[in-house]
Design a protein around this motif. Structure first.
Motif: not given
Lengths: 690, 554
Positions: A188-194, A211-213, A257-261, A320-321
């Motif tokens: 699983f890869i979480s990019l900050s730009s995404k 998100n990655a966690y 990708g990027g939405k779990s958070v 922080r989120m």
């Protein structure tokens, strides 16, 4: 063939399921015990119950789901083992964060929450961009491969990537993902730009780490759920997950990708969404304040013009989120909140709670300290034999003895005075919180209706309203299952953001238009991936603005301006609107100051078909099932008080003091208040005009 | 009037929420960077004598309000105060404000003709004149160099503004627009406080509120006395040194305290502190009290509720003309670094009296830079002003926290992406400094270093402390790392600068700031091997330091 829509809301102790038949609006409710080790089991159990009541699985055409699986994984630190890639030289971003302390300022042993990724699993990658996104130093691809190998050998399955200025130029992060995918194909890869292409490196990194966690956790859960639904024959592809912003997203998107958070604060969002849509839009109550009072805490949210207020910056468990979420504030005021007498002779109520375990003294499950529920019982608000329809019998003797020995005795007052005192204090604390929050949001409470839900909310609501001079309280038909209804009235929503700090006066309209088009393109791409490309969609454009040098931005909507396309005129209108919002929120504007645009926002919304009306049972015979008992509000005077069963209420008005009991809640109507049912089956309690 | 205890508690909570509302309004309406980002302000409701009932979120102004309001009462007399009046002052000596940059506003609150309370607020101003832009002049030798001075005077009278005073203030600041905005904000929040207190009076009656306020103070005094009663009788002392006062750079400044516990009371004797200084590290009494009360609450119970009732339980001895009891016109704009050091010294002195509660010395303020860029590559935005955190000392419960603003300060770091976007500089590194946490059974927190490259010529002012005396350990723990400011780091021209300096830099100059690390707690030899090796693998400790300081042998 009938058509059903299903909403499932997983809570800490119960999983609530609501099923509506789309044509008739008929509503079915199930409540099952939650199964924390594998939450999907409770979902399956609940659905099976509907099926055994004669619903056929292929008749279910919509599945809306609210889950706290990510929230719980974070609070219990049971997320995935993760790795992190950052820009070389910037390890302190994660260590120092904002450098400021939250919480008790006197605590000599100040600690931050434990990091989600260790420094040894954090790799620095050379490759620097400047503030405009220009490359100052090339990306060190070899370093990425070395990092990937070390992640692989450490058994890491989820990786966060957060480089400086990635919001201005995502090429380094995209290339990094390509390399990681080659090296660790299933990671699983979480990019900050995404995840959050927004200026300010710490909030972006923190949100990306969260998100990655949590992404692998959510992926596993949605897999379990998919399999379970398939087994039960629920085949509808329209399966959705609640987000913190009150919208839903397709189930598979949550882990893609990027939405779990975006699910982290979804727990209380469903109830607020239900309030906004059902009570606000459909039943025409534009201004509402919700008060969701459970065992340990009370969640407060405001709905203005039938829209919940939102925030874009937040935290969970001191992490922080910065993602859009309903603006919900939580205070430690619940049924289990503990009251105690201090050495000074004053009673304090909270912040600690006996929760559900050991719970209030009255429950006799091991609780020894007097709580709000205990005080409610002594005041006569709660029926010792009727809580949850008689499933739980409350012990008056044990409760009296606890309040007497801990509080009333030492203070030299009666048990009833002490109990009424505790109730007064907890009511005042909730009222104080609502008052402060309203002041912060520039809300005039006089036009608002208070909507309590959760088990304890309707007990206290009218008394809290009295404190606040709020003249009207609305208690929906099923306060216990009300949140789950929110899952059936949420649209599909995705939020996009892109920072690019620029002086608004110098902004070229074409460039701004290009930015919005770019974000709208991203939205369309995502909808296509979700198989929703044919559906009607609505774009909402917004910008984050500030006066030059300010440390925060104001989200400024573009809705309703003379033109949707960007032009010089539209930019002037935006500036005007910003001055106005600033003035409204802060009491002044500064028309001679430079305005800066910090970020562009696009929200895409795909409308979901919702219930037009909700059928409620009405029983017309008020004479039946009425009893009375002694109730005290001030601890001194005891009033003989009528007790009604909710099912027996009609549109006829009853006068307080009165108690209305139902399976999952008790509503207290104080003196000088009246109550009646409205056309939708809500109890409307109103302050009598003096 | 005797009020029932439920109503007292209810009103205490209400007053606390009114203060929160005032705070929020000022935070959101304040224009100046310092207000917004550093939150260097507070709002309060105090009783008719100026006694604070509950602590504002930013604690360190708390003891100031009492002195300030007392002074107004003394100057004007209660009878001369009128509904709608607002007083202003920034005077460190006359009104006990921490330094001239802090402007305080006080509004008496009346109900049915009777004085019931005051609504007050103190906030740092972007500029109040004086020798240097920003007014906080690290090398000031006289109060007058730190800005204009306003003794307590009315700025509103019976609800009407007195424009004369505002014009006077505006004429004495380099940033009139910003200062006017902040003043309007401050006066606005006193109005909010006043209206909310008047609402309470309408509902409960002014006499009930007045009686309840007395009882709130009695109650928190009782709570504090009960916590103090657990202390054994005894005496203890400690001392520490500031690097210098910002003017006489070769002379350390001694802070000393002797604490005596008898009968559940504490006495603080500061008479062995050094003489008042030429430079601006002198403290006013409110700031000494802030350091003492803060330390005691932290030690006894962080949940203890502060009120000015604490004054009945704590007594002081000061030597006249000492650094903690200076005479005008001694300057005091660098009060915070002295305050922070004083907290370290008090905690150290309290350790034998309350074993197992104190923590080692912190890194203090991590220093500040003000950079005035000279080129034209970016639109002007004023000066780049950054205030850095340092680290916590270790304590009996664990390692100190790295990279934080400790104790009385609580400042936000400016994000790198904002700084590079707004100013012509590039940040090259932002890292914790390995081995900067004092060794011990529990390790002190690590400070951080930031390395900058100037993209334009500039004038730079740097101010810090703890480059000469590093933060001390406790109970056998070792000292944390020194603070350091280095020009041209990692090159043959590397040059360590003094902890207060002002210099011109060329385009391309690289400079590096390093805060001080926290002291360690307990014998380093007793630190578990696992913790040492964890520190090594996390990069907090080098193997060399592990061998040297902990006796680690791989």
């Amino acid at each position: 063939m009938a058509e059903y829509r299903l909403g499932v809301d997983i809570g800490g102790t119960h999983t609530d399921l609501v099923l509506t038949e789309t044509r008739s609006g008929k509503l079915f409710i199930e409540k099952v015990a939650s199964t924390p080790s594998n939450p999907s089991l409770a979902v399956m159990e609940g659905i099976s119950r509907f099926l055994s009541r004669g619903v056929s699985s292929e008749e279910i055409s919509f599945f809306g789901h609210g889950t706290t699986v990510t929230t719980n994984a974070l609070l219990e630190l049971k997320g995935s083992k993760i790795g992190l890639l950052i820009t070389r030289g910037f390890r302190a971003v994660q260590e120092v964060q904002t450098q400021a302390r939250e919480g008790n300022q006197f605590d000599l042993n100040f600690r931050r929450p434990p990091p989600l990724v260790s420094q040894s699993m954090t790799h620095e990658i050379a490759g620097r961009l400047d503030f405009e996104g220009n490359e100052l130093e090339a990306l060190d691809e070899e370093a990425i491969r070395i990092a990937a190998k070390s992640f692989k050998s450490a058994g890491i399955e989820s990786i966060a990537v957060s480089f400086l200025f990635s919001y201005m130029n995502d090429r380094h992060e995209i290339r990094t993902r390509e390399i990681l995918e080659q090296e660790i194909p299933n990671a699983f890869i979480s990019l900050s730009s995404k995840v959050l292409p927004r200026i300010r490196e710490w909030p972006r990194l923190s949100t990306t780490l969260l998100n990655a966690y949590l992404e692998p956790v959510l992926a596993k859960y949605t897999n379990d759920l998919d399999r379970g639904l398939l087994k039960l024959g629920v085949t509808t592809p329209r399966r959705f997950l609640m987000q913190s912003n009150g919208g839903v997203m397709p189930l598979k998107t949550g882990a893609a990708g990027g939405k779990s958070v975006h699910t982290l604060l979804s727990g209380p969002a469903a109830g607020v969404q239900a309030t906004a849509f059902i009570l606000g839009q459909k039943q025409n109550n534009p201004h509402l304040v919700t008060m969701d009072m459970g065992g340990t805490s009370c969640d407060i949210a405001f709905i203005s013009n039938a829209r919940p207020l939102e925030v874009t910056e937040g935290a969970i468990d001191a992490r922080r989120m910065d993602i859009p979420a309903f603006d919900i504030s939580t205070i430690s005021a619940g049924g289990g909140t503990i009251a105690r007498l201090g050495v000074s002779g004053l009673i304090s109520v909270g912040p600690d709670s006996a929760g559900a375990d050991p719970g209030p003294v009255a429950y006799r499950k091991g609780g020894t300290q007097a709580t709000v529920t205990d005080a409610d019982l002594i005041c006569g608000f709660l029926n010792p034999k009727f809580l949850l329809g008689g499933e739980t019998i409350l012990s008056i003797d044990a409760t009296e003895e606890a309040i007497d020995s801990q509080i009333a005795g030492p203070m030299g007052i009666t048990t009833k005075e002490a109990a009424a005192g505790i109730v007064r204090l907890i009511n005042a604390r909730m009222a104080d919180e609502i008052r402060v929050q309203a002041a912060k949001k520039v809300i005039d409470l006089k036009n608002f209706t208070l909507v309590p839900f959760g088990g304890a909310g309707p007990v206290h609501a009218a008394m809290v309203a009295e404190e606040l001079d709020i003249p009207r309280v609305l208690i929906p038909p099923n306060p216990g299952a009300f949140s789950a209804l929110g899952l059936l009235c949420a649209d599909i929503i995705h939020d996009y953001i892109q920072s690019d700090l620029v002086n608004l006066e110098e902004l070229e309209p074409e460039k701004a238009e290009e930015k919005f088009k770019f974000l709208e393109g991203k939205a369309d791409e995502e909808l296509r991936d979700e198989g929703l490309e044919g559906e009607k969609r609505v774009f909402i454009r917004e910008v984050d603005l500030r006066y030059a040098g300010q440390g925060y931005e104001i989200r400024t909507p573009l809705e309703g301006l003379s033109n949707a396309e960007m032009s010089k005129d539209v930019i002037n209108e935006i500036a005007e609107r910003f001055h106005e919002i600033h003035h409204k929120q802060h009491g002044h504007s500064a028309r001679d100051q430079i305005i800066e645009l910090v970020s562009y926002r696009v929200r895409v919304s795909v409308p979901v078909k919702k219930q037009a009306h909700w059928e409620t049972d009405k029983i017309l015979d008020i004479s039946k099932k009425v009893s009375s008992r002694e109730v005290t509000f001030d601890g001194v005077q005891t009033l003989d008080t009528m007790v009604y069963q909710r099912e027996s209420l009609t549109s006829e008005t009853i006068s307080g003091p009165a108690i209305i009991e139902q399976l999952d809640s008790t509503t207290v109507i104080p003196e000088h208040w009246t109550a009646h049912l409205d056309d939708f089956g809500n109890i409307i309690a109103e302050r009598q005009k003096t | 009037m005797k009020v029932d205890p439920i109503t007292v508690e209810l009103l205490r909570n209400r007053i606390s929420s009114i203060m929160e509302e005032m705070d929020y309004h000022f935070y959101r309406s304040g224009y100046s960077t310092i207000v917004r980002e550093s939150r260097d302000f507070s709002c309060a409701i105090v009783d008719r004598q100026g006694r604070l009932l509950v602590s504002p979120w930013m604690f360190f102004h708390s003891p100031v309000y009492f002195h300030y309001v007392q002074r107004i009462l003394q100057l004007y007399g209660e009878d001369a105060l009128q509904d709608g009046d607002v007083f202003v002052s920034n005077h460190p000596y006359d009104a006990n404000l921490p330094h001239a940059s802090d402007m305080g506003f006080v509004a008496p609150i009346f109900h049915s003709g009777k004085l019931v309370a005051f609504a007050c607020t103190i906030a740092h101003k972007a500029d109040v004149g004086g020798t240097v832009p920003g007014s906080t002049f690290g090398s000031a030798t006289e109060l007058y160099q730190e800005g204009m001075l306003l003794p307590p005077v009315r700025i509103h009278h019976r609800g009407k503004a007195i424009p004369d005073i505002e014009r006077l203030i505006s004429a004495n600041t380099r940033a009139p627009y910003v200062v006017q905005g902040d003043i309007a904000g401050q006066i606005g929040v006193t109005r909010i406080g006043r209206e909310q207190i008047q609402k309470i009076c309408e509902r409960f009656g002014a006499d009930v509120l007045i009686g309840a306020m007395d009882q709130m103070i009695e109650a928190s005094t009782l709570e504090f006395a009960s916590a103090l009663s657990t202390l054994p009788e005894g005496e203890s002392e400690a001392q520490g040194f500031l690097d210098h006062d910002g003017v006489e750079l070769n002379k350390q400044v001694k802070l000393h305290v002797k604490i005596k516990a008898t009968n559940g009371r504490l006495h603080f004797d500061f008479s062995e502190c050094d003489d008042q200084t030429k430079g601006p590290v002198n403290l006013r009494i409110g700031m000494v009290e802030a350091a003492v009360y803060y330390s005691l609450i932290g030690l006894l119970d962080p949940d203890l509720r502060y009120s000015d009732g604490i004054r009945d339980l704590i007594s002081f001895t000061f030597r006249k003309n000492s650094v903690v009891n200076a005479d005008p016109p001694r300057p005091c704009s660098s009060y915070m670094k002295c305050c922070q050091k004083l907290v370290d010294v008090i905690l150290e002195a309290m350790d034998p009296l309350m074993p197992g509660r104190s923590i080692a010395h912190c890194g203090g303020s991590g220093g500040s830079i003000i950079v005035a860029w000279q080129g034209k590559t970016k639109p002007k935005r004023g000066n780049q002003y950054e205030i850095f955190g340092s680290a916590y000392g270790a304590g009996p419960n664990g390692d100190g926290t790295s990279g934080a603003t400790p104790h009385l300060a609580n400042l936000f770091a400016a994000p790198i992406e904002i700084i590079e976007t707004e100013f012509p500089c590039r940040i090259r590194k932002f890292e914790l400094t390995p081995d900067s946490g004092g060794a011990g059974r529990y390790r002190g927190g690590l400070n951080f270093a930031r390395e900058y490259e100037a993209l334009e010529p500039a004038e730079l002012v740097y101010r810090s402390d703890r480059a000469i005396e590093a933060p001390k350990g406790l109970q056998g723990g070792k000292s944390g790392g020194f603070s350091q400011f280095i020009l041209h780091p990692d090159s043959k021209d590397a040059q360590v600068m003094p902890s207060t300096c002002r210099l011109k830099i060329e385009k391309g100059t690289i400079f590096k700031l390093n805060g001080a690390g926290g002291g360690g707690y307990g014998d380093p030899k007793s630190r578990p091997k696992k913790s040492i090796e964890h520190d090594i693998s996390e990069g907090y400790l080098t193997e060399e330091a592990a061998r040297r300081d902990y006796g680690w042998n791989g």
